[in-house]
Design a protein around this motif. Structure first.
Motif, PDB file in Angstrom:
ATOM      1  N   GLY A 106       0.822  -1.202   0.000  1.00 29.45           N
ATOM      2  CA  GLY A 106       0.000   0.000   0.000  1.00 29.45           C
ATOM      3  C   GLY A 106       0.854   1.249   0.000  1.00 29.45           C
ATOM      4  O   GLY A 106       1.866   1.319   0.702  1.00 29.45           O
ATOM      5  N   PHE A 107       0.422   2.237  -0.789  1.00 31.00           N
ATOM      6  CA  PHE A 107       1.132   3.515  -0.897  1.00 31.00           C
ATOM      7  C   PHE A 107       0.133   4.663  -0.839  1.00 31.00           C
ATOM      8  O   PHE A 107      -1.022   4.520  -1.238  1.00 31.00           O
ATOM      9  CB  PHE A 107       1.905   3.592  -2.226  1.00 31.00           C
ATOM     10  CG  PHE A 107       3.033   2.620  -2.305  1.00 31.00           C
ATOM     11  CD1 PHE A 107       4.278   2.936  -1.800  1.00 31.00           C
ATOM     12  CD2 PHE A 107       2.841   1.370  -2.866  1.00 31.00           C
ATOM     13  CE1 PHE A 107       5.315   2.029  -1.863  1.00 31.00           C
ATOM     14  CE2 PHE A 107       3.872   0.453  -2.936  1.00 31.00           C
ATOM     15  CZ  PHE A 107       5.118   0.787  -2.427  1.00 31.00           C
ATOM     16  N   TYR A 108       0.600   5.796  -0.360  1.00 28.13           N
ATOM     17  CA  TYR A 108      -0.185   7.027  -0.305  1.00 28.13           C
ATOM     18  C   TYR A 108       0.434   8.033  -1.262  1.00 28.13           C
ATOM     19  O   TYR A 108       1.656   8.212  -1.271  1.00 28.13           O
ATOM     20  CB  TYR A 108      -0.180   7.597   1.121  1.00 28.13           C
ATOM     21  CG  TYR A 108      -0.883   6.702   2.097  1.00 28.13           C
ATOM     22  CD1 TYR A 108      -2.245   6.844   2.325  1.00 28.13           C
ATOM     23  CD2 TYR A 108      -0.188   5.700   2.770  1.00 28.13           C
ATOM     24  CE1 TYR A 108      -2.897   6.002   3.219  1.00 28.13           C
ATOM     25  CE2 TYR A 108      -0.839   4.856   3.656  1.00 28.13           C
ATOM     26  CZ  TYR A 108      -2.182   5.012   3.871  1.00 28.13           C
ATOM     27  OH  TYR A 108      -2.830   4.188   4.738  1.00 28.13           O
ATOM     28  N   PHE A 109      -0.414   8.674  -2.048  1.00 27.99           N
ATOM     29  CA  PHE A 109       0.045   9.688  -2.997  1.00 27.99           C
ATOM     30  C   PHE A 109      -0.542  11.036  -2.615  1.00 27.99           C
ATOM     31  O   PHE A 109      -1.676  11.127  -2.147  1.00 27.99           O
ATOM     32  CB  PHE A 109      -0.384   9.336  -4.422  1.00 27.99           C
ATOM     33  CG  PHE A 109       0.203   8.051  -4.945  1.00 27.99           C
ATOM     34  CD1 PHE A 109       1.403   7.543  -4.474  1.00 27.99           C
ATOM     35  CD2 PHE A 109      -0.450   7.345  -5.931  1.00 27.99           C
ATOM     36  CE1 PHE A 109       1.941   6.361  -4.972  1.00 27.99           C
ATOM     37  CE2 PHE A 109       0.075   6.166  -6.445  1.00 27.99           C
ATOM     38  CZ  PHE A 109       1.275   5.674  -5.965  1.00 27.99           C
ATOM     39  N   GLN A 110       0.242  12.087  -2.861  1.00 29.38           N
ATOM     40  CA  GLN A 110      -0.179  13.442  -2.522  1.00 29.38           C
ATOM     41  C   GLN A 110      -0.824  14.173  -3.698  1.00 29.38           C
ATOM     42  O   GLN A 110      -1.704  14.989  -3.493  1.00 29.38           O
ATOM     43  CB  GLN A 110       1.039  14.253  -2.047  1.00 29.38           C
ATOM     44  CG  GLN A 110       1.691  13.680  -0.811  1.00 29.38           C
ATOM     45  CD  GLN A 110       0.752  13.683   0.374  1.00 29.38           C
ATOM     46  OE1 GLN A 110       0.214  14.728   0.729  1.00 29.38           O
ATOM     47  NE2 GLN A 110       0.510  12.525   0.957  1.00 29.38           N
ATOM     48  N   ARG A 111      -0.363  13.888  -4.901  1.00 30.40           N
ATOM     49  CA  ARG A 111      -0.858  14.607  -6.076  1.00 30.40           C
ATOM     50  C   ARG A 111      -2.073  13.906  -6.676  1.00 30.40           C
ATOM     51  O   ARG A 111      -2.132  12.676  -6.679  1.00 30.40           O
ATOM     52  CB  ARG A 111       0.249  14.733  -7.120  1.00 30.40           C
ATOM     53  CG  ARG A 111       1.385  15.644  -6.638  1.00 30.40           C
ATOM     54  CD  ARG A 111       2.428  15.785  -7.684  1.00 30.40           C
ATOM     55  NE  ARG A 111       3.235  14.558  -7.668  1.00 30.40           N
ATOM     56  CZ  ARG A 111       4.276  14.347  -8.431  1.00 30.40           C
ATOM     57  NH1 ARG A 111       4.633  15.229  -9.327  1.00 30.40           N
ATOM     58  NH2 ARG A 111       4.962  13.237  -8.339  1.00 30.40           N
ATOM     59  N   PRO A 112      -3.012  14.672  -7.218  1.00 33.66           N
ATOM     60  CA  PRO A 112      -4.188  14.062  -7.855  1.00 33.66           C
ATOM     61  C   PRO A 112      -3.785  13.182  -9.041  1.00 33.66           C
ATOM     62  O   PRO A 112      -2.859  13.516  -9.789  1.00 33.66           O
ATOM     63  CB  PRO A 112      -5.003  15.258  -8.340  1.00 33.66           C
ATOM     64  CG  PRO A 112      -4.474  16.431  -7.611  1.00 33.66           C
ATOM     65  CD  PRO A 112      -3.055  16.120  -7.251  1.00 33.66           C
ATOM     66  N   ILE A 113      -4.480  12.074  -9.198  1.00 36.61           N
ATOM     67  CA  ILE A 113      -4.231  11.144 -10.301  1.00 36.61           C
ATOM     68  C   ILE A 113      -5.372  11.311 -11.305  1.00 36.61           C
ATOM     69  O   ILE A 113      -6.491  10.874 -11.063  1.00 36.61           O
ATOM     70  CB  ILE A 113      -4.156   9.684  -9.796  1.00 36.61           C
ATOM     71  CG1 ILE A 113      -3.149   9.535  -8.655  1.00 36.61           C
ATOM     72  CG2 ILE A 113      -3.864   8.743 -10.953  1.00 36.61           C
ATOM     73  CD1 ILE A 113      -1.712   9.866  -9.016  1.00 36.61           C
TER      74      ILE A 113
END
Length: 151
Positions: A106-113
């Motif tokens: 699992g990973f968390y992203f900050q920028r909108p995809i």
């Protein structure tokens, strides 16, 4: 109202993938020798350090995706799953390595995809952590990193 994480997702199919049943998509009716995540496309533009990412859930749409599923193929062809979501947090193991897959992470992203390019940028940014998960899986469960099909 459902939260963004509770909403369903659309999968992206690999149009080149073989299915053992013409009535079913390849990820459900995969050939017996197919690797895990068969039926979902690779993103060739994502290749970095001989790792390449694949897409399971669609990221194109009117709204930025708030979560999704992907996978990674190591240089030897072995594979692992990726579950990502918008937010903050530490990368973590979701499923332990086993024969045929070196885990799900699992990973968390900050920028909108909003598109493939956004997702590729975020996945490439976490590649050092993915490599660490791969090395750990190789020690804990060597059969999980057995060579897969050549890319």
């Amino acid at each position: 109202m459902k939260s963004p994480i509770d909403r369903g997702q659309v999968v992206r199919r690999d149009p080149e993938a073989a299915s053992m049943d013409s009535e079913l998509p390849p990820f459900i009716a995969a050939p017996s020798d197919a690797p895990v995540y068969h039926g979902f496309p690779l993103l060739p533009q994502s290749r970095l350090d001989d790792f390449v990412f694949g897409l399971i859930t669609e990221v194109q749409g009117d709204q930025p995706a708030s979560w999704g599923d992907a996978f990674v193929v190591a240089p030897n062809g072995s594979r692992a799953g990726i579950v990502w979501q918008m937010g903050t947090g530490e990368a973590h193991e979701i499923c332990s390595p086993d024969a045929g897959r070196w885990g799900v992470y699992g990973f968390y992203f900050q920028r909108p995809i909003r598109c493939d390019a956004d997702l590729v940028a975020e996945l490439q940014a976490v590649l050092p952590r993915i490599k660490a998960f791969y090395a750990e899986a190789a020690k804990r469960c060597p059969e999980s990193v057995a060579p897969g099909p050549a890319l």
